[in-house]
Motif scaffolding. Structure first.
Motif, PDB file in Angstrom:
ATOM      1  N   PRO A   1      -5.033  -4.772  -5.073  1.00  0.00           N
ATOM      2  CA  PRO A   1      -5.043  -4.847  -3.611  1.00  0.00           C
ATOM      3  C   PRO A   1      -5.479  -6.234  -3.134  1.00  0.00           C
ATOM      4  O   PRO A   1      -6.070  -7.003  -3.888  1.00  0.00           O
ATOM      5  CB  PRO A   1      -6.051  -3.783  -3.190  1.00  0.00           C
ATOM      6  CG  PRO A   1      -6.645  -3.225  -4.417  1.00  0.00           C
ATOM      7  CD  PRO A   1      -6.130  -3.959  -5.595  1.00  0.00           C
TER       8      PRO A   1
ATOM      9  N   VAL B   1      -0.938   4.702  -1.753  1.00  0.00           N
ATOM     10  CA  VAL B   1      -2.257   4.912  -1.127  1.00  0.00           C
ATOM     11  C   VAL B   1      -2.125   5.072   0.385  1.00  0.00           C
ATOM     12  O   VAL B   1      -3.092   5.383   1.071  1.00  0.00           O
ATOM     13  CB  VAL B   1      -3.262   3.783  -1.458  1.00  0.00           C
ATOM     14  CG1 VAL B   1      -3.538   3.745  -2.929  1.00  0.00           C
ATOM     15  CG2 VAL B   1      -2.790   2.439  -0.960  1.00  0.00           C
TER      16      VAL B   1
ATOM     17  N   ALA C   1       2.303   1.618  -3.387  1.00  0.00           N
ATOM     18  CA  ALA C   1       1.265   2.011  -4.352  1.00  0.00           C
ATOM     19  C   ALA C   1       0.777   3.439  -4.139  1.00  0.00           C
ATOM     20  O   ALA C   1      -0.162   3.879  -4.802  1.00  0.00           O
ATOM     21  CB  ALA C   1       0.087   1.043  -4.276  1.00  0.00           C
TER      22      ALA C   1
ATOM     23  N   GLN D   1      -7.416  -5.150 -14.346  1.00  0.00           N
ATOM     24  CA  GLN D   1      -7.349  -3.690 -14.199  1.00  0.00           C
ATOM     25  C   GLN D   1      -5.935  -3.243 -13.826  1.00  0.00           C
ATOM     26  O   GLN D   1      -5.498  -2.167 -14.201  1.00  0.00           O
ATOM     27  CB  GLN D   1      -8.418  -3.161 -13.227  1.00  0.00           C
ATOM     28  CG  GLN D   1      -8.301  -3.595 -11.773  1.00  0.00           C
ATOM     29  CD  GLN D   1      -7.259  -2.842 -10.988  1.00  0.00           C
ATOM     30  OE1 GLN D   1      -6.968  -1.690 -11.290  1.00  0.00           O
ATOM     31  NE2 GLN D   1      -6.677  -3.477  -9.978  1.00  0.00           N
TER      32      GLN D   1
ATOM     33  N   ARG E   1       0.840  -1.215   0.000  1.00  0.00           N
ATOM     34  CA  ARG E   1       0.000   0.000   0.000  1.00  0.00           C
ATOM     35  C   ARG E   1       0.869   1.257   0.000  1.00  0.00           C
ATOM     36  O   ARG E   1       0.542   2.238  -0.662  1.00  0.00           O
ATOM     37  CB  ARG E   1      -0.934   0.005   1.210  1.00  0.00           C
ATOM     38  CG  ARG E   1      -1.967  -1.119   1.179  1.00  0.00           C
ATOM     39  CD  ARG E   1      -2.949  -0.977   2.315  1.00  0.00           C
ATOM     40  NE  ARG E   1      -3.897   0.095   2.037  1.00  0.00           N
ATOM     41  CZ  ARG E   1      -4.538   0.781   2.975  1.00  0.00           C
ATOM     42  NH1 ARG E   1      -4.321   0.535   4.235  1.00  0.00           N
ATOM     43  NH2 ARG E   1      -5.374   1.744   2.641  1.00  0.00           N
TER      44      ARG E   1
ATOM     45  N   MET F   1     -10.625  -6.411  -2.703  1.00  0.00           N
ATOM     46  CA  MET F   1     -11.099  -5.500  -3.744  1.00  0.00           C
ATOM     47  C   MET F   1     -12.589  -5.739  -3.977  1.00  0.00           C
ATOM     48  O   MET F   1     -12.982  -6.798  -4.461  1.00  0.00           O
ATOM     49  CB  MET F   1     -10.313  -5.774  -5.016  1.00  0.00           C
ATOM     50  CG  MET F   1     -10.563  -4.752  -6.074  1.00  0.00           C
ATOM     51  SD  MET F   1      -9.355  -4.933  -7.382  1.00  0.00           S
ATOM     52  CE  MET F   1     -10.162  -3.950  -8.611  1.00  0.00           C
ATOM     53  N   GLY F   2     -13.397  -4.753  -3.614  1.00  0.00           N
ATOM     54  CA  GLY F   2     -14.818  -4.847  -3.919  1.00  0.00           C
ATOM     55  C   GLY F   2     -15.056  -4.378  -5.347  1.00  0.00           C
ATOM     56  O   GLY F   2     -14.147  -3.881  -6.006  1.00  0.00           O
TER      57      GLY F   2
ATOM     58  N   TYR G   1      -1.923  -1.800  -9.625  1.00  0.00           N
ATOM     59  CA  TYR G   1      -2.004  -2.329  -8.260  1.00  0.00           C
ATOM     60  C   TYR G   1      -3.233  -3.212  -8.101  1.00  0.00           C
ATOM     61  O   TYR G   1      -4.355  -2.795  -8.377  1.00  0.00           O
ATOM     62  CB  TYR G   1      -2.054  -1.141  -7.289  1.00  0.00           C
ATOM     63  CG  TYR G   1      -2.182  -1.503  -5.825  1.00  0.00           C
ATOM     64  CD1 TYR G   1      -1.527  -2.608  -5.287  1.00  0.00           C
ATOM     65  CD2 TYR G   1      -2.954  -0.726  -4.976  1.00  0.00           C
ATOM     66  CE1 TYR G   1      -1.651  -2.922  -3.945  1.00  0.00           C
ATOM     67  CE2 TYR G   1      -3.075  -1.029  -3.624  1.00  0.00           C
ATOM     68  CZ  TYR G   1      -2.419  -2.133  -3.120  1.00  0.00           C
ATOM     69  OH  TYR G   1      -2.541  -2.448  -1.793  1.00  0.00           O
TER      70      TYR G   1
END
Lengths: 291, 284
Positions: free
Chosen positions: A86, A54, A52, A152, A49, A89-90, A84
């Motif tokens: 994660p 974030v 990345a 993605q 994280r 991931m929703g 990235y």
């Protein structure tokens, strides 16, 4: 000429409510695939994280592509070059697989519709989801959603690919497909692959970093880590309670990983998993590593 | 495997915003709650137009409820759903302020529907050839309050979606907005003074006609509808800017705070001007 590393972390520390998730981590990454191993809570996700962009570190320096991203423009410039996936991931409700990746492509500044759609089709094909692209994300299996997340991340063929447990819930056949995709990505990009699957690291990575308690316990070639287990793995006829780990294999014999050979045991070829178990000791056994 | 496409050249924020806003607008237009609101709007308006009088402006409550109030839920839902991919979204070059701005622009979708509705009602009023006692300017202003409310509700949804994590926050916001609006109708029961007008018009949406009893003649409240519309627009700006502040960082965040302060002053000024107009009630 000095080669600028893709990622350079210096003394990175991050604490959550007083507990150190990362503690003085130094890490430099360049092109190729680096595996990131460690028990649950070792700090792998925090490390990804922060890399990345974030999450900001509590202390230390993060340099990506030779720059220290601070302002919005620098952050955007770095983010244009990274992909990235994660750990969790929703997915927005109502999207199809294609629609979701298309939406992410817009967020990644693919503003030309024709080029964007072509790129979305390309990454969906890469992860073998082109056949179900028109299906709603809610109708996809867990493994398919995981591959959608990977799709993605692959948009635009990023220079830095950060993957947090990409093969979770993915069946063996699909895992082979993903390994092919990642090995190709590793030929030109810097890939950091966090996983509990030691066999994925053994199959894909030339370098492995083992985190434990927020600190780097090992950083080197996969072969070097495996070599630390040489002469410490045996096949025996009975379990060895004194060993670091011992379990019955499909042949009926017991694989023993430890410091001393049990009576009547014969040496066995060590694996990355054996080396990992030996490196982390009890912590690896209590927090688990997927076989 | 297909060939790797050329990575796009960095887009301008404007180009990314346009593309993202178009994507969010499509999502808004496909929302079942929004589509149900549009159907309800058509049905309620068609029914009301059959019984027209010269207070047709109070029909503005229909888009305010069907598109604005329902839009709180739509705006909240869209905002929360785009946050669901979590870190994957946060690691994209389009930052939080840009994503929120795109969502705010998508709120123009119900605004466009409400605008078409206002034209429809205005044409129906004109065709009915009713004596418009309050004048066309005032009538148009009253209709415009419904159009702005149709945009404002979704913007409040976006605001609440950005600043809260509670799944029912959209519903709570809709209830609070309704309560605020209903509480301000107390101003219609007060004497026709500027203070009474202030109580009446500080709501995010206000109706303009009332009566002193079931058989009493209806009257039109005092105040300026057009300055009230300006007040509503300022409130919309406040909601959109406050939503964008949430994920803005550095100098951009400082700029947005300044914009918020300016908009707050503008809102208070517009409300004051709306209330400064003659508070005398006009019997219809």
């Amino acid at each position: 000429m000095t080669v600028v590393p893709t990622v350079a972390l210096t003394g990175v520390t991050k604490r959550f409510r007083g507990t150190a998730a990362l503690d003085d981590v130094h890490l430099t990454l360049g092109p190729g695939i680096t595996g990131l191993l460690g028990p649950n809570g070792a700090g792998k996700t925090t490390l990804l994280r922060i890399t990345a962009t974030v999450l900001t570190p509590g202390a230390g320096e993060v340099v990506l592509f030779g720059t220290r991203p601070a302002g919005p423009e620098q952050l955007a410039a770095v983010r244009r070059r990274l992909g990235y996936l994660p750990q969790e991931m929703g997915h927005p409700r109502g999207f199809t697989g294609f629609g979701f990746v298309d939406y992410m492509a817009v967020l990644k500044e693919w503003t030309d519709r024709a080029a964007r759609h072509a790129e979305v089709r390309r990454v969906l094909e890469l992860v073998d989801l082109d056949g179900v692209a028109a299906r709603r994300v809610s109708a996809l299996s867990g493994g398919q959603r995981r591959r959608l997340g990977l799709a993605q991340a692959l948009l635009g063929d990023p220079d830095l690919l950060l993957l947090d447990e990409p093969t979770t819930g993915v069946d063996p056949g699909q895992r082979v497909t993903l390994r092919q995709v990642l090995s190709r990505a590793g030929e030109r990009s810097t890939v950091l692959l966090s996983t509990h699957q030691t066999e994925d690291v053994a199959a894909l990575c030339d370098r492995v970093v083992v985190l434990d308690g927020g600190r780097v316990r090992f950083d080197g070639a996969v072969a070097d880590l495996v070599a630390t287990a040489a002469g410490r793995v045996w096949l025996a006829d009975a379990p060895d309670p004194a060993a670091r780990a011992s379990w019955r294999t499909g042949t009926g014999r017991h694989r023993v990983v430890g410091q001393a050979a049990p009576a009547g045991a014969e040496p066995a070829e060590p694996t990355l998993e054996d080396a990992y178990l030996l490196l982390l000791g009890e912590r690896a056994r209590t927090t688990g590593v997927a076989a | 495997m297909s060939a790797v496409l050329a990575r796009p050249a960095p887009s301008t924020r404007g180009a990314t915003l346009r593309t993202l806003a178009a994507a969010e607008a499509r999502r808004y237009a496909r929302s079942p709650v929004f589509l149900a609101g549009v159907l309800l709007l058509l049905w309620a308006t068609a029914t009301s137009l059959g019984d027209l009088d010269d207070a047709g402006g109070d029909l503005a409550v229909v888009p305010a409820a069907c598109l604005g109030l329902a839009g709180v839920l739509v705006g909240h839902s869209l905002t929360r759903s785009t946050s669901r991919p979590g870190d994957a979204v946060r690691a994209a070059p389009a930052d939080g302020a840009l994503r929120t701005a795109a969502l705010a622009l998508a709120c123009l979708v119900p605004g466009a529907v409400a605008l078409a509705w206002a034209v429809w009602v205005a044409l129906a009023l004109a065709a009915a050839d009713l004596p418009v006692a309050i004048g066309w300017g005032r009538q148009a202003g009253m209709l415009a309050t419904g159009v702005v409310a149709a945009v404002g509700g979704p913007l409040v949804g976006v605001l609440v979606g950005r600043w809260t994590r509670f799944p029912g926050a959209g519903l709570v916001a809709a209830v609070v907005l309704t309560g605020w609006t209903l509480a301000c109708t107390a101003g219609l029961m007060m004497t026709a003074t500027r203070w009474g007008t202030l109580v009446h018009l500080n709501a995010p949406f206000a109706t303009w006609t009332s009566a002193d009893g079931p058989d009493a003649p209806p009257w039109l409240a005092g105040g300026s509808p057009w300055w009230y519309v300006a007040y509503q627009v300022a409130l919309c700006g406040l909601a959109a800017t406050a939503a964008m502040v949430h994920e803005a960082t550095g100098a951009r965040r400082t700029r947005l705070w300044r914009v918020l302060a300016v908009l707050a002053v503008v809102a208070v000024g517009c409300l004051a001007l709306a209330c400064a107009a003659d508070p005398t009630r006009v019997f219809l």
